[in-house]
Enzyme design. Structure first.
Site, PDB file in Angstrom:
ATOM      1  N   SER A   1     -49.028 -38.335-100.249  1.00  0.00           N
ATOM      2  CA  SER A   1     -47.716 -38.035-100.022  1.00  0.00           C
ATOM      3  C   SER A   1     -46.965 -39.540-100.647  1.00  0.00           C
ATOM      4  O   SER A   1     -47.290 -40.092-100.056  1.00  0.00           O
ATOM      5  CB  SER A   1     -47.421 -36.926 -98.862  1.00  0.00           C
TER       6      SER A   1
HETATM    7  N1  SAH Z   1     -52.194 -35.548 -96.606  1.00  0.00           N
HETATM    8  C1  SAH Z   1     -52.450 -36.569 -97.626  1.00  0.00           C
HETATM    9  C2  SAH Z   1     -51.635 -35.916 -98.828  1.00  0.00           C
HETATM   10  C3  SAH Z   1     -51.733 -34.127 -99.031  1.00  0.00           C
HETATM   11  S1  SAH Z   1     -52.073 -33.628-100.638  1.00  0.00           S
HETATM   12  C4  SAH Z   1     -52.871 -37.348 -98.226  1.00  0.00           C
HETATM   13  O1  SAH Z   1     -52.076 -38.352 -96.923  1.00  0.00           O
HETATM   14  O2  SAH Z   1     -53.203 -38.209 -98.609  1.00  0.00           O
HETATM   15  C5  SAH Z   1     -52.689 -31.895-100.640  1.00  0.00           C
HETATM   16  C6  SAH Z   1     -53.994 -32.015 -99.888  1.00  0.00           C
HETATM   17  O3  SAH Z   1     -54.483 -30.765 -99.026  1.00  0.00           O
HETATM   18  C7  SAH Z   1     -55.100 -31.672-101.089  1.00  0.00           C
HETATM   19  O4  SAH Z   1     -55.755 -33.178-101.757  1.00  0.00           O
HETATM   20  C8  SAH Z   1     -55.661 -30.680-100.973  1.00  0.00           C
HETATM   21  O5  SAH Z   1     -56.421 -30.618-102.183  1.00  0.00           O
HETATM   22  C9  SAH Z   1     -55.372 -29.921 -99.468  1.00  0.00           C
HETATM   23  N2  SAH Z   1     -55.557 -28.545 -99.343  1.00  0.00           N
HETATM   24  C10 SAH Z   1     -54.706 -27.517-100.053  1.00  0.00           C
HETATM   25  N3  SAH Z   1     -55.049 -26.357 -99.898  1.00  0.00           N
HETATM   26  C11 SAH Z   1     -56.409 -26.671 -99.094  1.00  0.00           C
HETATM   27  C12 SAH Z   1     -56.241 -25.694 -97.908  1.00  0.00           C
HETATM   28  N4  SAH Z   1     -56.094 -24.614 -97.781  1.00  0.00           N
HETATM   29  N5  SAH Z   1     -57.038 -26.354 -96.636  1.00  0.00           N
HETATM   30  C13 SAH Z   1     -57.420 -27.488 -96.883  1.00  0.00           C
HETATM   31  N6  SAH Z   1     -56.823 -28.496 -97.801  1.00  0.00           N
HETATM   32  C14 SAH Z   1     -56.079 -27.776 -98.893  1.00  0.00           C
END
Ligand code: SAH
Length: 228
Positions: free
Chosen positions: A72
């Site tokens: 992000s």
């Molecule tokens: N917080 C992260 C960025 C997140 S991007 C950072 O600091 O880099 C969003 C992430 O959520 C992705 O890696 C995606 O695979 C994950 N995601 C999507 N749906 C999800 C779910 N149901 N449970 C856990 N993770 C999930």
């Protein structure tokens, strides 16, 4: 870190502080706390960004981390963190570990961090990065974050870093009374509304909208939400 790195980090902090100021009318937060600014200085974002994108690690924008996912924008990481109102004793749950960067920022400010990632490869890489950098109070597991982490509940704060079609009930259940939930929920046309909620005595969530944001989707919804 080199002088050049220092200069880039200070430029990033400058941009983040400006974004706080410019969005204060909707977020209700005019500036990041000093502890949060220190955390942004300390966590090496370049270590969480793979390949060529690492060169852009100190820019105030989202970057690709593989598997179609993104790390992000630093301002959004900072704002969501600030909205959680963490103390050094807080136990925090993150849904969407991704690169592990947000988890590291949380670990700088809280006591213990639990983070769930649905893509196993990302969970593994993030876990390895966090361990290499010495973040021992972060626990990463692969799985569907919609179910939360019941064995580790209740949490003082829960942060969801993917766009949800609705607030997963399990997450509200696993929040302690007075605890905070920060979550992007799909808006009517495009992107999401970032909500901050406080769990009430009666178990309900009192929430307000803080900002319009754009996240990758939270996958693995209930049957009937077949578009994800
Ligand atoms: N917080 C992260 C960025 C997140 S991007 C950072 O600091 O880099 C969003 C992430 O959520 C992705 O890696 C995606 O695979 C994950 N995601 C999507 N749906 C999800 C779910 N149901 N449970 C856990 N993770 C999930």
């Amino acid at each position: 870190m080199s002088d050049e790195d220092d200069r880039r980090i200070e430029a990033l902090i400058h941009d983040v502080v400006r974004d706080f100021r410019e969005t204060a009318h909707t977020t209700g937060v005019s500036a990041p706390d000093q502890r949060l600014v220190e955390a942004l200085r300390r966590v090496p974002r370049n270590e969480f960004v793979p390949g060529a994108a690492a060169r852009s690690a100190w820019e105030n924008r989202a970057l690709p981390i593989g598997q179609g996912q993104t790390i992000s924008q630093p301002f959004v990481v900072a704002l969501m963190t600030q909205l959680l109102a963490l103390t050094p004793e807080s136990r925090v749950l993150e849904i969407g570990t991704g690169s592990g960067y947000q988890a590291a920022i949380l670990a700088e400010l809280a006591g213990e961090v639990f983070s769930i990632e649905v893509v196993p490869e990302l969970a593994e890489t993030a876990s390895a990065t966090l361990e290499r950098l010495g973040y021992r109070d972060v626990h990463v597991r692969a799985g569907n974050g919609r179910d939360g982490w019941p064995e580790a509940a209740p949490f003082d704060a829960i942060i969801v870093t993917a766009g949800a079609d609705e607030i997963p009930p399990a997450l509200v259940e696993q929040l302690r009374t007075g605890g905070r939930l920060v979550i992007p929920v799909d808006a009517q046309w495009t992107g999401q509304d970032l909500f901050v909620g406080v769990k009430q005595e009666d178990g309900s969530l009192k929430k307000r909208r803080a900002l319009s944001v754009i996240f990758v989707p939270l996958i693995g919804g209930d049957a009937g939400h077949g578009h994800r």
